[in-house]
Design a protein around this motif. Structure first.
Motif, PDB file in Angstrom:
ATOM      1  N   THR A   1       0.535  -1.585  -0.233  1.00 18.24           N
ATOM      2  CA  THR A   1      -0.004   0.062  -0.188  1.00 18.24           C
ATOM      3  C   THR A   1       0.382   0.831   0.016  1.00 18.24           C
ATOM      4  OG1 THR A   1      -2.093   0.720   1.011  1.00 18.24           O
ATOM      5  CG2 THR A   1       0.198   0.032   2.615  1.00 18.24           C
ATOM      6  N   GLY A   2       0.090   2.380  -0.764  1.00 18.73           N
ATOM      7  CA  GLY A   2       1.188   3.713  -0.065  1.00 18.73           C
ATOM      8  C   GLY A   2       0.237   4.647   0.659  1.00 18.73           C
ATOM      9  N   THR A   3      -1.051   4.605   0.405  1.00 17.92           N
ATOM     10  CA  THR A   3      -1.522   5.628   1.301  1.00 17.92           C
ATOM     11  C   THR A   3      -2.779   5.052   1.940  1.00 17.92           C
ATOM     12  OG1 THR A   3      -3.379   5.863  -0.504  1.00 17.92           O
ATOM     13  CG2 THR A   3      -2.276   7.477  -0.014  1.00 17.92           C
TER      14      THR A   3
ATOM     15  N   ASN B   1      -5.085   2.638   1.106  1.00 21.05           N
ATOM     16  CA  ASN B   1      -6.367   1.609   1.221  1.00 21.05           C
ATOM     17  C   ASN B   1      -6.531   0.351   0.909  1.00 21.05           C
ATOM     18  OD1 ASN B   1      -7.295   4.016   0.281  1.00 21.05           O
ATOM     19  ND2 ASN B   1      -6.630   4.221  -1.657  1.00 21.05           N
ATOM     20  N   SER B   2      -5.124  -0.173   0.384  1.00 19.98           N
ATOM     21  CA  SER B   2      -4.899  -1.804   0.230  1.00 19.98           C
ATOM     22  C   SER B   2      -4.773  -2.267   1.830  1.00 19.98           C
ATOM     23  CB  SER B   2      -3.969  -1.896  -0.971  1.00 19.98           C
ATOM     24  OG  SER B   2      -4.030  -1.414  -1.664  1.00 19.98           O
TER      25      SER B   2
ATOM     26  N   VAL C   1      -3.528  -0.664  -7.949  1.00 20.13           N
ATOM     27  CA  VAL C   1      -3.383  -1.013  -9.150  1.00 20.13           C
ATOM     28  C   VAL C   1      -2.602   0.383  -9.749  1.00 20.13           C
ATOM     29  CG1 VAL C   1      -4.246  -0.529 -12.143  1.00 20.13           C
ATOM     30  CG2 VAL C   1      -5.287  -2.241  -9.936  1.00 20.13           C
TER      31      VAL C   1
ATOM     32  N   PHE D   1      -1.397   2.360 -13.387  1.00 21.74           N
ATOM     33  CA  PHE D   1      -1.687   1.995 -14.995  1.00 21.74           C
ATOM     34  C   PHE D   1      -2.369   0.883 -15.307  1.00 21.74           C
ATOM     35  CE2 PHE D   1       1.516   5.042 -13.804  1.00 21.74           C
ATOM     36  CZ  PHE D   1       1.907   6.345 -13.951  1.00 21.74           C
TER      37      PHE D   1
ATOM     38  N   THR E   1      -6.909  -2.369  -5.468  1.00 15.30           N
ATOM     39  CA  THR E   1      -7.650  -1.460  -5.473  1.00 15.30           C
ATOM     40  C   THR E   1      -7.507  -0.150  -6.683  1.00 15.30           C
ATOM     41  OG1 THR E   1      -6.137   0.070  -3.730  1.00 15.30           O
ATOM     42  CG2 THR E   1      -7.970  -1.641  -3.272  1.00 15.30           C
TER      43      THR E   1
ATOM     44  N   GLY F   1      -8.473   3.704  -8.501  1.00 16.80           N
ATOM     45  CA  GLY F   1      -9.344   5.495  -8.085  1.00 16.80           C
ATOM     46  C   GLY F   1      -9.849   5.546  -9.119  1.00 16.80           C
ATOM     47  N   LEU F   2     -10.044   4.736 -10.543  1.00 21.90           N
ATOM     48  CA  LEU F   2     -10.647   5.059 -11.144  1.00 21.90           C
ATOM     49  C   LEU F   2     -11.369   3.753 -12.097  1.00 21.90           C
ATOM     50  CD1 LEU F   2     -13.095   7.652 -12.336  1.00 21.90           C
ATOM     51  CD2 LEU F   2     -11.217   7.693 -14.160  1.00 21.90           C
ATOM     52  N   PHE F   3      -9.927   3.098 -12.691  1.00 18.91           N
ATOM     53  CA  PHE F   3     -10.514   2.250 -13.355  1.00 18.91           C
ATOM     54  C   PHE F   3      -8.642   0.751 -14.149  1.00 18.91           C
ATOM     55  CE2 PHE F   3      -9.281   0.800 -18.103  1.00 18.91           C
ATOM     56  CZ  PHE F   3      -9.945  -0.686 -17.978  1.00 18.91           C
TER      57      PHE F   3
ATOM     58  N   PRO G   1     -10.251   6.040  -2.557  1.00 22.04           N
ATOM     59  CA  PRO G   1      -9.809   7.349  -2.610  1.00 22.04           C
ATOM     60  C   PRO G   1      -7.800   7.440  -3.693  1.00 22.04           C
ATOM     61  CG  PRO G   1     -10.646   7.360  -1.187  1.00 22.04           C
ATOM     62  CD  PRO G   1     -10.249   5.985  -1.345  1.00 22.04           C
TER      63      PRO G   1
ATOM     64  N   SER H   1      -4.716   7.593  -4.566  1.00 19.40           N
ATOM     65  CA  SER H   1      -3.765   8.031  -4.328  1.00 19.40           C
ATOM     66  C   SER H   1      -2.807   9.641  -4.555  1.00 19.40           C
ATOM     67  CB  SER H   1      -2.584   6.820  -3.506  1.00 19.40           C
ATOM     68  OG  SER H   1      -2.332   6.474  -5.295  1.00 19.40           O
TER      69      SER H   1
ATOM     70  N   GLN I   1      -5.747   1.157 -21.383  1.00 18.42           N
ATOM     71  CA  GLN I   1      -4.929   1.373 -20.654  1.00 18.42           C
ATOM     72  C   GLN I   1      -3.017   1.317 -20.743  1.00 18.42           C
ATOM     73  OE1 GLN I   1      -5.185   4.779 -16.757  1.00 18.42           O
ATOM     74  NE2 GLN I   1      -5.349   2.529 -16.210  1.00 18.42           N
TER      75      GLN I   1
HETATM   76  C1  LIG Z   1       1.109   5.574  -9.730  1.00 13.92           C
HETATM   77  C2  LIG Z   1      -0.108   5.164 -10.064  1.00 13.92           C
HETATM   78  C3  LIG Z   1      -0.449   5.280 -11.222  1.00 13.92           C
HETATM   79  C4  LIG Z   1      -2.037   4.229 -10.728  1.00 13.92           C
HETATM   80  N1  LIG Z   1      -3.000   4.080 -11.754  1.00 13.92           N
HETATM   81  C5  LIG Z   1      -4.371   3.940 -12.145  1.00 13.92           C
HETATM   82  C6  LIG Z   1      -4.647   3.470 -12.716  1.00 13.92           C
HETATM   83  O1  LIG Z   1      -4.016   2.773 -13.467  1.00 13.92           O
HETATM   84  N2  LIG Z   1      -6.327   2.932 -12.411  1.00 13.92           N
HETATM   85  C7  LIG Z   1      -7.051   3.678 -11.476  1.00 13.92           C
HETATM   86  O2  LIG Z   1      -8.163   3.152 -11.151  1.00 13.92           O
HETATM   87  N3  LIG Z   1      -6.416   4.368 -10.685  1.00 13.92           N
HETATM   88  C8  LIG Z   1      -5.237   4.698 -10.197  1.00 13.92           C
HETATM   89  N4  LIG Z   1      -4.191   4.641  -9.393  1.00 13.92           N
HETATM   90  C9  LIG Z   1      -4.412   4.921  -7.943  1.00 13.92           C
HETATM   91  C10 LIG Z   1      -4.907   3.762  -7.380  1.00 13.92           C
HETATM   92  O3  LIG Z   1      -4.010   2.857  -7.544  1.00 13.92           O
HETATM   93  C11 LIG Z   1      -5.572   4.353  -5.813  1.00 13.92           C
HETATM   94  O4  LIG Z   1      -5.675   5.194  -5.285  1.00 13.92           O
HETATM   95  C12 LIG Z   1      -5.071   3.047  -4.810  1.00 13.92           C
HETATM   96  O5  LIG Z   1      -6.368   2.802  -4.169  1.00 13.92           O
HETATM   97  C13 LIG Z   1      -4.163   3.833  -3.953  1.00 13.92           C
HETATM   98  O6  LIG Z   1      -4.113   2.000  -3.379  1.00 13.92           O
HETATM   99  P1  LIG Z   1      -3.418   2.043  -1.964  1.00 13.92           P
HETATM  100  O7  LIG Z   1      -3.381   3.309  -1.003  1.00 13.92           O
HETATM  101  O8  LIG Z   1      -3.486   0.852  -1.440  1.00 13.92           O
HETATM  102  O9  LIG Z   1      -1.688   2.802  -2.150  1.00 13.92           O
HETATM  103  C14 LIG Z   1      -2.704   5.073  -9.424  1.00 13.92           C
HETATM  104  C15 LIG Z   1      -2.258   5.399  -8.234  1.00 13.92           C
HETATM  105  C16 LIG Z   1      -0.374   5.601  -8.423  1.00 13.92           C
HETATM  106  C17 LIG Z   1       0.019   6.111  -7.814  1.00 13.92           C
END
Ligand SMILES: Cc1cc2nc3c(=O)[nH]c(=O)nc-3n(C[C@H](O)[C@H](O)[C@H](O)COP(=O)(O)O)c2cc1C
Ligand code: SF4
Ligand code: SF4
Length: 253
Positions: A7-9, A11-12, A53, A55, A83, A85-87, A115, A117, A171
Protein backbone atom coordinates in the motif's frame (compact mmCIF):
# COMPACT_ATOMS: atom_id res chain seq x y z
CA UNK A 1 -5.01 -18.09 5.99
CA UNK A 2 -2.59 -15.29 5.13
CA UNK A 3 -3.35 -11.76 3.89
CA UNK A 4 -0.56 -9.89 2.11
CA UNK A 5 -0.85 -6.22 1.24
CA UNK A 6 1.19 -3.58 -0.47
CA UNK A 7 0.00 0.00 0.00
CA UNK A 8 0.91 3.63 -0.52
CA UNK A 9 -1.86 5.53 1.25
CA UNK A 10 -3.41 2.67 3.23
CA UNK A 11 -6.32 1.78 0.92
CA UNK A 12 -5.15 -1.72 0.09
CA UNK A 13 -4.29 -2.51 3.71
CA UNK A 14 -7.65 -1.24 4.93
CA UNK A 15 -9.77 -3.24 2.50
CA UNK A 16 -7.80 -6.40 3.24
CA UNK A 17 -8.37 -5.93 6.97
CA UNK A 18 -12.10 -5.36 6.44
CA UNK A 19 -12.27 -8.40 4.16
CA UNK A 20 -10.49 -10.73 6.56
CA UNK A 21 -12.41 -9.49 9.60
CA UNK A 22 -15.52 -10.82 7.86
CA UNK A 23 -14.01 -13.85 6.13
CA UNK A 24 -11.51 -15.28 8.62
CA UNK A 25 -10.75 -13.47 11.88
CA UNK A 26 -7.85 -15.85 12.60
CA UNK A 27 -6.00 -14.92 9.39
CA UNK A 28 -2.53 -13.44 9.70
CA UNK A 29 -2.03 -10.14 7.86
CA UNK A 30 1.35 -8.82 6.82
CA UNK A 31 2.87 -6.25 4.51
CA UNK A 32 4.89 -7.22 1.46
CA UNK A 33 8.09 -5.97 3.07
CA UNK A 34 7.68 -7.96 6.32
CA UNK A 35 10.99 -9.70 7.01
CA UNK A 36 9.25 -13.00 7.79
CA UNK A 37 6.91 -13.02 4.83
CA UNK A 38 8.37 -16.05 3.04
CA UNK A 39 7.97 -18.06 6.24
CA UNK A 40 4.29 -17.04 6.45
CA UNK A 41 3.71 -17.93 2.79
CA UNK A 42 5.31 -21.38 3.17
CA UNK A 43 2.95 -22.09 6.05
CA UNK A 44 -0.27 -20.92 4.39
CA UNK A 45 -2.35 -22.77 1.85
CA UNK A 46 -4.79 -19.91 1.33
CA UNK A 47 -3.57 -16.40 0.56
CA UNK A 48 -5.35 -13.13 -0.16
CA UNK A 49 -3.35 -10.39 -1.89
CA UNK A 50 -4.35 -6.73 -1.85
CA UNK A 51 -2.56 -4.00 -3.81
CA UNK A 52 -3.05 -0.72 -5.70
CA UNK A 53 -3.31 -0.78 -9.47
CA UNK A 54 -0.79 1.41 -11.28
CA UNK A 55 -1.58 2.23 -14.91
CA UNK A 56 -3.53 -1.05 -15.18
CA UNK A 57 -0.46 -2.86 -13.97
CA UNK A 58 1.06 -4.04 -10.70
CA UNK A 59 3.62 -2.02 -8.75
CA UNK A 60 7.19 -2.97 -9.64
CA UNK A 61 7.99 -4.00 -6.05
CA UNK A 62 5.12 -6.52 -6.08
CA UNK A 63 6.05 -7.90 -9.49
CA UNK A 64 9.67 -8.38 -8.35
CA UNK A 65 8.55 -10.06 -5.14
CA UNK A 66 6.34 -12.56 -6.93
CA UNK A 67 9.05 -13.37 -9.49
CA UNK A 68 11.86 -13.63 -6.94
CA UNK A 69 9.80 -16.07 -4.87
CA UNK A 70 8.50 -18.06 -7.86
CA UNK A 71 8.96 -21.35 -5.99
CA UNK A 72 6.50 -20.39 -3.25
CA UNK A 73 3.25 -20.21 -5.22
CA UNK A 74 2.80 -23.82 -6.33
CA UNK A 75 -0.66 -25.13 -5.33
CA UNK A 76 -1.47 -22.06 -3.19
CA UNK A 77 -5.13 -21.03 -3.29
CA UNK A 78 -5.08 -17.31 -3.97
CA UNK A 79 -7.75 -14.60 -4.05
CA UNK A 80 -6.71 -11.20 -5.41
CA UNK A 81 -8.03 -7.78 -4.37
CA UNK A 82 -7.06 -4.79 -6.51
CA UNK A 83 -7.79 -1.24 -5.36
CA UNK A 84 -8.00 1.59 -7.88
CA UNK A 85 -9.05 5.20 -8.25
CA UNK A 86 -11.15 4.78 -11.34
CA UNK A 87 -10.49 1.95 -13.77
CA UNK A 88 -8.14 -0.97 -14.28
CA UNK A 89 -9.86 -3.50 -16.56
CA UNK A 90 -7.97 -6.48 -15.21
CA UNK A 91 -6.38 -5.09 -12.04
CA UNK A 92 -6.77 -8.37 -10.17
CA UNK A 93 -6.05 -10.42 -13.28
CA UNK A 94 -2.54 -9.05 -13.81
CA UNK A 95 -1.31 -10.45 -10.52
CA UNK A 96 -3.51 -13.55 -10.82
CA UNK A 97 -1.97 -14.54 -14.18
CA UNK A 98 1.54 -14.08 -12.85
CA UNK A 99 0.85 -16.27 -9.81
CA UNK A 100 -0.91 -18.85 -11.96
CA UNK A 101 2.20 -19.07 -14.15
CA UNK A 102 4.07 -20.16 -11.02
CA UNK A 103 1.52 -22.84 -10.14
CA UNK A 104 -1.00 -21.03 -7.96
CA UNK A 105 -4.69 -21.80 -8.12
CA UNK A 106 -6.63 -18.56 -8.51
CA UNK A 107 -9.92 -18.53 -6.61
CA UNK A 108 -11.17 -15.16 -7.79
CA UNK A 109 -10.71 -11.41 -7.86
CA UNK A 110 -12.28 -8.28 -6.46
CA UNK A 111 -12.00 -4.68 -7.72
CA UNK A 112 -12.51 -1.87 -5.25
CA UNK A 113 -12.76 1.79 -6.17
CA UNK A 114 -11.02 3.88 -3.51
CA UNK A 115 -9.71 7.42 -3.03
CA UNK A 116 -7.03 8.28 -5.54
CA UNK A 117 -3.49 8.31 -4.17
CA UNK A 118 -1.85 10.54 -6.79
CA UNK A 119 -1.51 13.65 -4.64
CA UNK A 120 0.08 15.83 -7.31
CA UNK A 121 -2.54 15.45 -10.06
CA UNK A 122 -5.56 17.78 -9.80
CA UNK A 123 -7.65 16.04 -12.46
CA UNK A 124 -7.97 12.92 -10.32
CA UNK A 125 -9.08 14.59 -7.09
CA UNK A 126 -12.53 14.16 -5.54
CA UNK A 127 -14.19 15.92 -2.63
CA UNK A 128 -13.79 14.59 0.90
CA UNK A 129 -17.46 13.54 0.95
CA UNK A 130 -17.12 11.69 -2.36
CA UNK A 131 -14.04 9.84 -1.10
CA UNK A 132 -15.82 8.89 2.13
CA UNK A 133 -18.75 7.58 0.08
CA UNK A 134 -16.35 5.53 -2.05
CA UNK A 135 -14.91 3.86 1.02
CA UNK A 136 -18.39 3.05 2.34
CA UNK A 137 -19.35 1.58 -1.04
CA UNK A 138 -16.16 -0.52 -1.03
CA UNK A 139 -17.04 -1.86 2.43
CA UNK A 140 -20.48 -2.92 1.17
CA UNK A 141 -18.93 -4.56 -1.87
CA UNK A 142 -16.53 -6.48 0.38
CA UNK A 143 -19.48 -7.69 2.43
CA UNK A 144 -21.14 -9.17 -0.66
CA UNK A 145 -17.87 -10.65 -1.96
CA UNK A 146 -17.19 -12.41 1.34
CA UNK A 147 -20.69 -13.89 1.36
CA UNK A 148 -20.14 -15.22 -2.19
CA UNK A 149 -16.72 -16.59 -1.29
CA UNK A 150 -18.17 -18.38 1.74
CA UNK A 151 -20.81 -19.97 -0.54
CA UNK A 152 -18.10 -21.25 -2.86
CA UNK A 153 -18.95 -18.74 -5.59
CA UNK A 154 -16.16 -16.13 -5.34
CA UNK A 155 -16.30 -12.98 -7.51
CA UNK A 156 -14.17 -13.16 -10.63
CA UNK A 157 -13.57 -9.47 -11.27
CA UNK A 158 -10.65 -8.73 -13.57
CA UNK A 159 -9.91 -12.40 -14.17
CA UNK A 160 -11.30 -13.36 -17.61
CA UNK A 161 -10.25 -12.62 -21.20
CA UNK A 162 -12.61 -9.64 -21.64
CA UNK A 163 -11.14 -7.97 -18.55
CA UNK A 164 -7.66 -8.65 -19.91
CA UNK A 165 -8.53 -6.90 -23.18
CA UNK A 166 -10.13 -3.98 -21.29
CA UNK A 167 -6.99 -3.50 -19.17
CA UNK A 168 -4.64 -3.89 -22.12
CA UNK A 169 -6.45 -1.63 -24.57
CA UNK A 170 -7.93 0.71 -21.95
CA UNK A 171 -4.58 1.66 -20.48
CA UNK A 172 -1.70 -0.83 -20.10
CA UNK A 173 -0.55 -0.72 -23.70
CA UNK A 174 0.04 3.04 -23.60
CA UNK A 175 1.59 3.21 -20.13
CA UNK A 176 3.44 -0.11 -20.14
CA UNK A 177 6.87 1.53 -19.76
CA UNK A 178 5.82 3.32 -16.54
CA UNK A 179 5.82 0.22 -14.35
CA UNK A 180 8.56 -1.88 -15.95
CA UNK A 181 11.42 -0.22 -14.03
CA UNK A 182 11.75 1.58 -10.74
CA UNK A 183 11.34 5.31 -11.27
CA UNK A 184 14.01 8.01 -10.97
CA UNK A 185 11.44 10.81 -11.32
CA UNK A 186 10.78 11.61 -7.65
CA UNK A 187 11.51 15.29 -6.99
CA UNK A 188 12.21 16.84 -3.60
CA UNK A 189 12.05 20.60 -3.20
CA UNK A 190 15.08 21.30 -1.03
CA UNK A 191 13.79 24.81 -0.24
CA UNK A 192 10.71 23.31 1.42
CA UNK A 193 12.27 20.20 3.02
CA UNK A 194 13.01 20.51 6.75
CA UNK A 195 14.82 17.17 7.04
CA UNK A 196 12.22 15.54 9.33
CA UNK A 197 12.97 12.11 7.79
CA UNK A 198 9.34 10.97 7.58
CA UNK A 199 9.68 10.16 3.88
CA UNK A 200 12.86 8.15 4.39
CA UNK A 201 11.49 6.01 7.23
CA UNK A 202 8.23 5.27 5.39
CA UNK A 203 9.60 4.45 1.93
CA UNK A 204 9.21 0.72 1.15
CA UNK A 205 12.21 0.68 -1.21
CA UNK A 206 14.60 2.81 0.87
CA UNK A 207 14.66 5.21 -2.04
CA UNK A 208 15.12 8.29 0.17
CA UNK A 209 17.85 9.19 2.62
CA UNK A 210 18.64 12.27 4.66
CA UNK A 211 21.87 14.08 3.87
CA UNK A 212 22.87 17.29 5.62
CA UNK A 213 19.34 17.73 6.97
CA UNK A 214 17.70 17.40 3.54
CA UNK A 215 15.95 14.46 1.87
CA UNK A 216 17.60 13.02 -1.25
CA UNK A 217 15.89 10.57 -3.62
CA UNK A 218 17.50 7.84 -5.64
CA UNK A 219 16.22 5.82 -8.63
CA UNK A 220 14.36 2.96 -6.89
CA UNK A 221 10.90 4.47 -6.53
CA UNK A 222 7.99 2.02 -6.89
CA UNK A 223 5.57 4.98 -7.19
CA UNK A 224 3.52 4.09 -4.11
CA UNK A 225 3.02 7.81 -3.36
CA UNK A 226 3.44 7.27 0.39
CA UNK A 227 6.08 9.99 0.82
CA UNK A 228 4.20 12.46 -1.41
CA UNK A 229 1.09 12.09 0.74
CA UNK A 230 2.93 12.19 4.06
CA UNK A 231 5.46 15.00 3.70
CA UNK A 232 4.42 17.78 6.13
CA UNK A 233 6.04 20.37 3.86
CA UNK A 234 4.43 19.15 0.62
CA UNK A 235 7.96 19.09 -0.73
CA UNK A 236 7.71 15.87 -2.77
CA UNK A 237 6.24 15.36 -6.23
CA UNK A 238 6.39 12.50 -8.70
CA UNK A 239 4.08 12.56 -11.74
CA UNK A 240 2.82 16.12 -11.26
CA UNK A 241 4.47 19.47 -10.59
CA UNK A 242 2.76 20.48 -7.35
CA UNK A 243 1.04 18.72 -4.44
CA UNK A 244 -2.69 19.39 -4.74
CA UNK A 245 -4.27 17.32 -1.98
CA UNK A 246 -2.69 14.90 0.45
CA UNK A 247 -4.59 12.07 2.06
CA UNK A 248 -4.29 8.65 3.60
CA UNK A 249 -7.14 6.25 4.36
CA UNK A 250 -7.66 7.57 7.91
CA UNK A 251 -8.96 10.83 6.42
CA UNK A 252 -11.88 8.99 4.77
CA UNK A 253 -13.06 6.69 7.57
C1 LIG B 1 1.46 5.60 -9.99
C2 LIG B 1 0.00 5.34 -9.83
C3 LIG B 1 -0.75 4.87 -10.88
C4 LIG B 1 -2.11 4.63 -10.73
N1 LIG B 1 -2.82 4.11 -11.78
C5 LIG B 1 -4.14 3.87 -11.63
C6 LIG B 1 -4.88 3.28 -12.69
O1 LIG B 1 -4.35 2.92 -13.73
N2 LIG B 1 -6.21 3.10 -12.52
C7 LIG B 1 -6.84 3.46 -11.36
O2 LIG B 1 -8.05 3.29 -11.27
N3 LIG B 1 -6.16 3.97 -10.32
C8 LIG B 1 -4.82 4.18 -10.42
N4 LIG B 1 -4.11 4.68 -9.37
C9 LIG B 1 -4.81 4.95 -8.09
C10 LIG B 1 -4.57 3.87 -7.05
O3 LIG B 1 -4.59 2.59 -7.63
C11 LIG B 1 -5.60 3.92 -5.95
O4 LIG B 1 -5.72 5.17 -5.40
C12 LIG B 1 -5.30 2.89 -4.87
O5 LIG B 1 -6.47 2.59 -4.17
C13 LIG B 1 -4.23 3.32 -3.91
O6 LIG B 1 -4.11 2.33 -2.95
P1 LIG B 1 -3.06 2.34 -1.77
O7 LIG B 1 -3.50 3.40 -0.81
O8 LIG B 1 -3.16 0.99 -1.19
O9 LIG B 1 -1.73 2.63 -2.36
C14 LIG B 1 -2.75 4.89 -9.50
C15 LIG B 1 -1.98 5.36 -8.41
C16 LIG B 1 -0.63 5.57 -8.58
C17 LIG B 1 0.17 6.05 -7.41
S1 SF4 C 1 9.04 14.27 4.71
FE1 SF4 C 1 9.27 16.17 3.53
S2 SF4 C 1 10.14 17.63 4.96
FE2 SF4 C 1 10.42 15.58 5.87
S3 SF4 C 1 12.47 14.96 5.15
FE3 SF4 C 1 11.00 14.17 3.66
S4 SF4 C 1 10.92 15.76 2.07
FE4 SF4 C 1 11.83 16.69 3.87
S1 SF4 D 1 10.13 7.33 -2.92
FE1 SF4 D 1 8.05 7.78 -2.16
S2 SF4 D 1 6.69 7.16 -3.82
FE2 SF4 D 1 8.69 6.26 -4.22
S3 SF4 D 1 8.60 4.20 -3.32
FE3 SF4 D 1 9.45 5.56 -1.76
S4 SF4 D 1 7.70 6.26 -0.54
FE4 SF4 D 1 6.91 5.38 -2.46
Amino acid sequence: MLGIYFTGTGNSQYVLEVFLKKYDKTAHICTLTDKDITHYIRNSEEIIFSYPVQFSNIPKILKDFVDKNYGLWQKKHIFVIATMGLFSGDGAGILARRLQKYGAQIEGGLHLKMPDSIADERALKRSLERNKALVRAAEQKIDKAVKKLKCGDPPQEGIGFLSYMAGLLGQRLYFYHKTQCYSDRLKIDTQKCVGCGKCATQCPTQNIHIEQNTAKASNQCTMCYRCVNLCPQQAITLLGKKVVAQGTIEKYL
